[in-house]
Design a protein around this motif. Structure first.
Motif, PDB file in Angstrom:
ATOM      1  N   LYS A  58       0.855  -1.191   0.000  1.00 10.31           N
ATOM      2  CA  LYS A  58       0.000   0.000   0.000  1.00 10.31           C
ATOM      3  C   LYS A  58       0.887   1.236   0.000  1.00 10.31           C
ATOM      4  CE  LYS A  58      -3.750   0.097   2.425  1.00 10.31           C
ATOM      5  NZ  LYS A  58      -4.748   0.138   3.550  1.00 10.31           N
ATOM      6  N   PHE A  59       0.559   2.193  -0.865  1.00  6.13           N
ATOM      7  CA  PHE A  59       1.316   3.437  -1.004  1.00  6.13           C
ATOM      8  C   PHE A  59       0.383   4.617  -0.732  1.00  6.13           C
ATOM      9  CE2 PHE A  59       3.062   0.267  -3.809  1.00  6.13           C
ATOM     10  CZ  PHE A  59       4.437   0.421  -3.752  1.00  6.13           C
ATOM     11  N   PHE A  60       0.885   5.613  -0.006  1.00  9.24           N
ATOM     12  CA  PHE A  60       0.151   6.869   0.140  1.00  9.24           C
ATOM     13  C   PHE A  60       1.120   8.033   0.216  1.00  9.24           C
ATOM     14  CE2 PHE A  60      -1.252  10.453   2.646  1.00  9.24           C
ATOM     15  CZ  PHE A  60      -2.372  10.836   1.930  1.00  9.24           C
ATOM     16  N   ALA A  61       0.789   9.101  -0.517  1.00  9.72           N
ATOM     17  CA  ALA A  61       1.575  10.337  -0.446  1.00  9.72           C
ATOM     18  C   ALA A  61       0.666  11.517  -0.735  1.00  9.72           C
ATOM     19  CB  ALA A  61       2.731  10.317  -1.444  1.00  9.72           C
ATOM     20  N   PHE A  62       0.987  12.662  -0.126  1.00 12.70           N
ATOM     21  CA  PHE A  62       0.314  13.915  -0.452  1.00 12.70           C
ATOM     22  C   PHE A  62       0.921  14.498  -1.713  1.00 12.70           C
ATOM     23  CE2 PHE A  62      -0.400  13.819   4.220  1.00 12.70           C
ATOM     24  CZ  PHE A  62      -1.780  13.959   4.221  1.00 12.70           C
ATOM     25  N   SER A  63       0.100  15.170  -2.496  1.00 14.10           N
ATOM     26  CA  SER A  63       0.609  15.882  -3.670  1.00 14.10           C
ATOM     27  C   SER A  63       1.510  17.031  -3.233  1.00 14.10           C
ATOM     28  CB  SER A  63      -0.555  16.404  -4.514  1.00 14.10           C
ATOM     29  OG  SER A  63      -1.318  15.325  -5.044  1.00 14.10           O
ATOM     30  N   GLU A  64       2.479  17.362  -4.077  1.00  7.93           N
ATOM     31  CA  GLU A  64       3.427  18.431  -3.761  1.00  7.93           C
ATOM     32  C   GLU A  64       2.739  19.789  -3.861  1.00  7.93           C
ATOM     33  OE1 GLU A  64       5.877  19.864  -2.182  1.00  7.93           O
ATOM     34  OE2 GLU A  64       7.350  18.481  -3.071  1.00  7.93           O
TER      35      GLU A  64
END
Length: 218
Positions: free
Chosen positions: A124-130
């Motif tokens: 599972k991957f999660f990141a906020f947009s820059e």
């Protein structure tokens, strides 16, 4: 035509239309996004971001640059050293299909307009947009992400959730997306101060008690 006959005699129901199916999909996606944004991480990060990225700006081919795994969920990816990474390419397609070059298929979802989550290949991957902030002008860079988190989604027998083996990554979209500049009435520090995410164990338990279609994790 257009009628489904149930196994019980003389009981008939209209088939769901395409619009009805899409409405259900959208409703489920919105619910999942709200839950994910609230519960996904227990590591301290900003409680909200001003990024404003749309579905069609995120959809497409991405390269995730993965740092070393083998960490606990307390890892601080915000300040992690990402000088040595391994590239992993994934394509995010309509409506929520994720595929990689190894032939794995999974799913992805927007987390409001601030980031996105991908489930594929047992991870599972999660990141906020820059984004960047200059006074009261916020710029969203929707073709890349801030440092995010990834971890194993399944244990060794492929059947159950395993929250271990965490690592950091950042994403870069293959196609360039023009930055979005927007004026905000207050700066982030004025809006949120030092607010951080905290574990929401009680909320997770209430969600799981209220339904059995899927299982939330703190």
């Amino acid at each position: 035509p257009g009628i489904l006959t149930c196994k019980r005699k003389s009981v008939r129901h209209p088939c769901p239309t395409q619009d009805t199916t899409m409405s259900r999909f959208v409703a489920a996606s919105v619910l999942a996004a709200c839950v994910l944004l609230t519960l996904w991480l227990s590591a301290p990060v900003s409680a909200d971001t001003p990024a404003n990225c749309l579905y069609d700006q995120i959809q497409g081919e991405w390269t995730f640059h993965l740092g070393p795994d083998g960490n606990s969920k307390s890892i601080n990816c915000t300040t992690a050293d990402m000088s040595k990474t391994t590239a992993y390419t994934v394509t995010l397609a309509f409506p929520n299909l994720a595929t990689d070059k190894e032939g794995n298929q999974g799913t992805w979802t927007m987390v409001y307009n601030q980031g996105f989550e991908v489930n594929i290949g047992g991870r599972k991957f999660f990141a906020f947009s820059e984004w960047s902030e200059d006074g009261k002008v916020v710029t969203s860079y929707c073709d890349r992400t801030k440092n995010g988190w990834y971890h194993d989604r399944l244990n060794s027998d492929g059947k159950e959730y395993d929250a271990g083996n965490w690592g950091c990554y950042f994403g870069q979209k293959g196609a360039k997306v023009e930055p979005r500049k927007e004026y905000v009435g207050k700066t982030l520090s004025e809006l949120h101060g030092d607010t951080v995410f905290k574990p929401a164990t009680q909320e997770v338990e209430e969600i799981n008690r209220s339904q059995n279609m899927w299982h939330a994790h703190d």
